[in-house]
Enzyme design. Structure first.
Site, mmCIF file in Angstrom:
data_model
loop_
_atom_site.group_PDB
_atom_site.id
_atom_site.type_symbol
_atom_site.label_atom_id
_atom_site.label_comp_id
_atom_site.label_asym_id
_atom_site.label_seq_id
_atom_site.Cartn_x
_atom_site.Cartn_y
_atom_site.Cartn_z
ATOM 1 N N ASP A 8 -40.143 -23.375 -40.409
ATOM 2 C CA ASP A 8 -39.266 -23.687 -39.288
ATOM 3 C C ASP A 8 -40.178 -24.029 -38.121
ATOM 4 O O ASP A 8 -40.756 -23.146 -37.483
ATOM 5 C CB ASP A 8 -38.387 -22.471 -38.961
ATOM 6 C CG ASP A 8 -37.573 -22.660 -37.678
ATOM 7 O OD1 ASP A 8 -37.536 -23.791 -37.156
ATOM 8 O OD2 ASP A 8 -36.978 -21.668 -37.215
ATOM 9 N N LYS A 70 -42.037 -30.075 -29.383
ATOM 10 C CA LYS A 70 -40.993 -30.567 -30.291
ATOM 11 C C LYS A 70 -40.041 -31.513 -29.574
ATOM 12 O O LYS A 70 -39.513 -32.452 -30.177
ATOM 13 C CB LYS A 70 -40.230 -29.370 -30.868
ATOM 14 C CG LYS A 70 -39.153 -29.729 -31.892
ATOM 15 C CD LYS A 70 -38.570 -28.466 -32.471
ATOM 16 C CE LYS A 70 -37.440 -28.717 -33.440
ATOM 17 N NZ LYS A 70 -36.929 -27.469 -34.030
ATOM 18 N N GLU A 147 -32.075 -27.944 -39.872
ATOM 19 C CA GLU A 147 -32.113 -26.509 -39.598
ATOM 20 C C GLU A 147 -30.797 -25.797 -39.924
ATOM 21 O O GLU A 147 -30.816 -24.734 -40.564
ATOM 22 C CB GLU A 147 -32.529 -26.277 -38.145
ATOM 23 C CG GLU A 147 -33.994 -26.640 -37.893
ATOM 24 C CD GLU A 147 -34.334 -26.859 -36.436
ATOM 25 O OE1 GLU A 147 -33.450 -26.622 -35.582
ATOM 26 O OE2 GLU A 147 -35.467 -27.281 -36.140
ATOM 27 N N ASP A 169 -26.356 -23.565 -33.913
ATOM 28 C CA ASP A 169 -27.806 -23.382 -33.810
ATOM 29 C C ASP A 169 -28.286 -23.771 -32.415
ATOM 30 O O ASP A 169 -28.432 -24.955 -32.101
ATOM 31 C CB ASP A 169 -28.492 -24.247 -34.879
ATOM 32 C CG ASP A 169 -30.013 -24.057 -34.909
ATOM 33 O OD1 ASP A 169 -30.538 -23.348 -34.029
ATOM 34 O OD2 ASP A 169 -30.653 -24.625 -35.808
#
Length: 589
Positions: A8, A70, A147, A169
């Site tokens: 992850d 990210k 994810e 999420d």
């Protein structure tokens, strides 16, 4: 023997997991923690720091510390350090390389393959950038998976009852919501939506602004002009946010954060949960649209959901949990760890793809049916975005459409491919320009050009074209500023490997220095305690050998080369021999 892991790669923290004995397990890092801060830093002497050690020094080295990279994936952003421009892929690869090394140390075997997760709403360029980062880190990326899908996979492993679940999420930098149907050995994504610029970082920024404004009102000083002070405030803001998940108020105390003519200034403030909820209310509300879009696209009502899963550290915020209850009318499940479930799901998928055949996870026993998060269009006459692939189309996708020329006697055409939901091309994101050359001269509308779009299981788009008149296959070039070319990726791999060798050499040097320092200290102590029992020449030799070792130790570690390490080891070995009797006498005392 090699191992396969699931990763992850998060905005704030990253996590790795593997499957042992048929069961998924989180891989602790070298520091013994289950998650690793997604932070990269460069010390003043050029040393690269990754993870907790990079996060700890951020306040004193803010200009050379990079976090939340990210959010830059798939863009042409660069971090300029010491005259070198680092891409988001290269910086992410440094994090991935640490996760890989820590996994190898924990598992006791090489790690060469991985499944890496991305936000469901990542576009083509962002997915390709993530895959490139894995390649630079020395990993064979078996699959890029979403994810929320990974989280549902982790949940579905122990909750096999067929049902539809919502995965909400909210991580450090991105928000995704997916509606997923879990069946017998099948995890099918029905719909997904999200916001790639909404997450815990935004909550932290609100608290930081609140504290900075409070300080300016009290002292008349603007801390925003001081990068080190701002970094300290941001770290305190993140800690306050975490405390407010379980407390009604958080006390922030940052002494000596600034100074004026009157002396040192301190930041001392209290943030209440009510104030926090008020300053972040609009951020929480921004999750409403994607949730409703995902439910509508899936064609179900919230009441039909069998479970609501909360994923990502930001879902610990009480106001977020209350908002989810309001949107769904359900109490979210507490059966999975929001920080670890994505890595766990990735590890399960990695095990199936690598051929694991024992325990609960069996080779090819799980089928993931994911979807493309955004519609694919082509710009046509008048700037219109002509839809080719609808969002939430099940992957993989193979789609062909015949195009023709808009003007007479064209020998080439330029096709702009877009991702997004807007009707006009200018309002969507251009992900590539495809130029088809060598078209036979003919009146407008006569040439028949078949363009084929393939989206693989990773959600990555490739394009091919064929002139139906001649039957020839034509090549198409993708011009995307956010992508690294094959040459750039290969160069980055070489740079990463070269740095890995330098890092290994630095660790070797540190071990040699520690051993030499220990021997020198023991020899000094032995001389002080038992010098009178030694011969004059013996004492003279020990003192000379200690001096030789300390002289070599005086050189800065970043300036030490292989010859210096060899010389230090030789000097340490000589000292070990000459001081052996003295040290034995000291130990017997």
């Amino acid at each position: 023997m090699t191992a396969t892991i699931g990763i992850d790669l998060g905005t704030t923290n990253s996590c790795a997991a593997t499957v042992e004995g048929g069961r998924p397990a989180i891989v602790p890092n070298a520091e013994g923690e289950r998650t690793t801060p997604s932070v990269v830093a460069f010390s003043k002497d050029g040393e690269r720091l990754v993870g907790a050690i990079a996060a700890r020094q951020a306040a004193v080295n803010p200009d050379r510390t990079i976090a939340s990279v990210k959010r830059r994936m798939g863009s042409d952003w660069r971090a300029a350090i010491d005259g070198k421009a680092f891409t988001p892929q290269e910086l992410s690869a440094m994090i991935l390389r640490k996760l890989r090394r820590d996994a190898e140390a924990f598992l006791g075997q090489d790690v060469t393959q991985a499944v890496i997760t991305v936000p469901a709403y990542f576009d083509d360029a962002q997915r390709q950038a993530t895959k490139d980062a894995g390649k630079i880190a020395g990993l064979d990326v078996l699959r890029i998976i979403n994810e929320p899908t990974a989280a549902a996979l982790a949940y579905g492993l122990d909750n096999g009852t067929p049902q539809k679940v919502m995965v909400y999420d909210l991580g450090g930098g991105t928000f995704d919501v997916s509606i997923i149907e879990i069946g017998d050995g099948v995890i099918e994504v029905l719909a997904t939506s999200g916001d790639n610029h909404l997450g815990g970082d935004d909550f932290d920024e609100r608290v930081a602004s609140y504290l900075l404004d409070a300080f300016q009102r009290e002292h008349g000083e603007d801390l925003r002009r001081n990068p080190m002070a701002v970094q300290r405030v941001r770290e305190a803001a993140e800690q306050a946010k975490k405390e407010l998940s379980s407390l009604d108020s958080a006390h922030v105390n940052l002494p000596f954060i600034a100074q004026n003519a009157a002396g040192p200034l301190h930041l001392d403030a209290v943030v209440t949960r009510a104030a926090f909820d008020d300053m972040t209310r609009d951020l929480v509300e921004r999750t409403t649209g994607p949730v409703q879009t995902a439910l509508n696209d899936a064609g179900i009502a919230a009441s039909e959901l069998g479970c609501v899963l909360l994923v990502g550290g930001s879902t610990r915020v009480p106001a977020v949990q209350a908002h989810v209850r309001k949107l769904t009318g359900q109490e979210p499940s507490a059966s999975i760890n929001p920080d670890e479930c994505v890595a766990t799901g990735a590890a399960i998928q990695a095990a199936t793809l690598s051929g694991a055949s024992t325990g609960l996870v069996r080779a090819n026993s799980l089928l993931l049916l994911d979807v493309t998060p955004l519609s694919l269009s082509i710009e046509t006459v008048g700037g219109v975005a002509t839809r080719l692939v609808e969002r939430n189309t099940t992957l993989p996708v193979h789609y062909s459409q015949v195009f023709s020329t808009a003007a007479a006697f064209q020998t080439s055409v330029e096709v702009k491919v877009l991702q997004g939901e807007r009707p006009m091309a200018a309002d969507n994101k251009a992900i590539g320009t495809f130029r088809l050359k060598g078209i036979k001269r003919a009146p407008a509308g006569v040439p028949q050009i078949e363009v084929t779009f393939d989206i693989d299981a990773n959600g990555i788009l490739t394009v091919s074209a064929k002139d139906l008149d001649t039957g020839k296959q034509q090549s198409i070039t993708i011009d995307d500023s956010g992508r690294m070319s094959d040459d750039e990726v290969d160069r980055a791999i070489r740079d990463a490997e070269q740095y890995a060798e330098q890092d290994e050499a630095r660790r070797d040097a540190m071990l040699a220095r520690e051993e030499a320092q220990r021997l020198a200290n023991e020899a000094d102590q032995a001389l002080a305690q038992k010098g009178k029992q030694l011969e004059k020449d013996e004492k003279k030799q020990i003192k000379a050998d200690v001096a030789a070792v300390r002289k070599l130790l005086s050189k800065k570690v970043n300036k030490v080369d292989e010859a210096d390490v060899a010389a230090l080891r030789a000097a340490a070995a000589q000292l070990e021999r000459s001081s052996a009797r003295a040290r034995d006498l000291a130990r017997q005392a």
